[in-house]
Design a protein around this motif. Structure first.
Motif, PDB file in Angstrom:
ATOM      1  N   GLU A  65       0.829  -1.206   0.000  1.00 15.53           N
ATOM      2  CA  GLU A  65       0.000   0.000   0.000  1.00 15.53           C
ATOM      3  C   GLU A  65       0.864   1.257   0.000  1.00 15.53           C
ATOM      4  O   GLU A  65       0.502   2.260  -0.618  1.00 15.53           O
ATOM      5  CB  GLU A  65      -0.938   0.014   1.205  1.00 15.53           C
ATOM      6  N   ILE A  66       1.990   1.204   0.691  1.00 18.34           N
ATOM      7  CA  ILE A  66       2.915   2.343   0.669  1.00 18.34           C
ATOM      8  C   ILE A  66       3.419   2.551  -0.757  1.00 18.34           C
ATOM      9  O   ILE A  66       3.513   3.679  -1.244  1.00 18.34           O
ATOM     10  CB  ILE A  66       4.080   2.142   1.655  1.00 18.34           C
ATOM     11  N   SER A 108       2.995   5.765  -3.042  1.00 16.63           N
ATOM     12  CA  SER A 108       4.171   6.363  -3.660  1.00 16.63           C
ATOM     13  C   SER A 108       3.979   6.535  -5.166  1.00 16.63           C
ATOM     14  O   SER A 108       4.305   7.584  -5.729  1.00 16.63           O
ATOM     15  CB  SER A 108       5.399   5.487  -3.382  1.00 16.63           C
ATOM     16  N   ASP A 109       3.443   5.507  -5.809  1.00 17.25           N
ATOM     17  CA  ASP A 109       3.188   5.591  -7.257  1.00 17.25           C
ATOM     18  C   ASP A 109       2.203   6.711  -7.566  1.00 17.25           C
ATOM     19  O   ASP A 109       2.393   7.461  -8.521  1.00 17.25           O
ATOM     20  CB  ASP A 109       2.660   4.257  -7.787  1.00 17.25           C
ATOM     21  N   LEU A 110       1.145   6.801  -6.758  1.00 16.96           N
ATOM     22  CA  LEU A 110       0.167   7.880  -6.959  1.00 16.96           C
ATOM     23  C   LEU A 110       0.829   9.245  -6.769  1.00 16.96           C
ATOM     24  O   LEU A 110       0.566  10.183  -7.530  1.00 16.96           O
ATOM     25  CB  LEU A 110      -1.006   7.721  -5.985  1.00 16.96           C
ATOM     26  N   ASP A 144      -7.314   9.900  -4.874  1.00 16.27           N
ATOM     27  CA  ASP A 144      -6.933   8.493  -4.687  1.00 16.27           C
ATOM     28  C   ASP A 144      -6.049   8.316  -3.462  1.00 16.27           C
ATOM     29  O   ASP A 144      -6.207   7.358  -2.697  1.00 16.27           O
ATOM     30  CB  ASP A 144      -6.194   7.964  -5.921  1.00 16.27           C
ATOM     31  N   ARG A 145      -5.122   9.249  -3.260  1.00 12.96           N
ATOM     32  CA  ARG A 145      -4.251   9.178  -2.082  1.00 12.96           C
ATOM     33  C   ARG A 145      -5.058   9.360  -0.810  1.00 12.96           C
ATOM     34  O   ARG A 145      -4.848   8.659   0.179  1.00 12.96           O
ATOM     35  CB  ARG A 145      -3.142  10.227  -2.165  1.00 12.96           C
ATOM     36  N   LEU A 146      -5.989  10.293  -0.847  1.00 11.83           N
ATOM     37  CA  LEU A 146      -6.858  10.531   0.304  1.00 11.83           C
ATOM     38  C   LEU A 146      -7.641   9.264   0.638  1.00 11.83           C
ATOM     39  O   LEU A 146      -7.717   8.856   1.799  1.00 11.83           O
ATOM     40  CB  LEU A 146      -7.811  11.695   0.032  1.00 11.83           C
TER      41      LEU A 146
END
Length: 124
Positions: free
Chosen positions: A63-64, A68-70, A80-82
């Motif tokens: 998930e990290i 990171s990719d996002l 999406d990060r939120l």
């Protein structure tokens, strides 16, 4: 400011091996100097601190990596990060509820033994 991998390891308390692993996984992208030696800057340092915080609250490396990719895709991925962070917060809250319930049972068992020990002492 520029930090060597050794200095970044010292600052973050992450091993050099871990920093290289994070680089291999694409979680961090140190720059290279004229001698092709990697170096980190303040932005990298803050990002590594955030990665450590995510790990401390139990976020899996997968998930990290997704986060990171996002992040690398830019501002358009804020939603999406939120959502990813909110989802993990839900998992964390659930784990905390479970821990608190288990703690309560442990406190009850400790109190039981303390009462029983006191009771047995008073019989003697």
């Amino acid at each position: 400011m520029r930090y060597s991998i050794g200095k970044m390891s010292e600052l973050t308390k992450l091993s050099i091996h871990t920093l290289r692993y994070y680089e291999k996984e694409g979680l961090v992208s140190p720059k290279r100097d004229e001698g092709n030696r990697r170096y980190y800057d303040e932005k990298d340092y803050r990002w590594l601190q955030f990665i450590q915080r995510l790990k401390k609250v139990g976020m899996p490396i997968k998930e990290i990596k997704r986060y990171s990719d996002l992040r690398l895709e830019g501002d358009r991925t804020y939603a999406d990060r939120l959502e990813l962070l909110k989802s993990h917060l839900g998992v964390l809250d659930s784990n905390m509820d479970s821990l608190l319930k288990n703690r309560e049972k442990l406190v009850e068992k400790i109190a039981f033994y303390e009462r029983e020990i006191d009771r047995l002492k008073s019989i003697k």
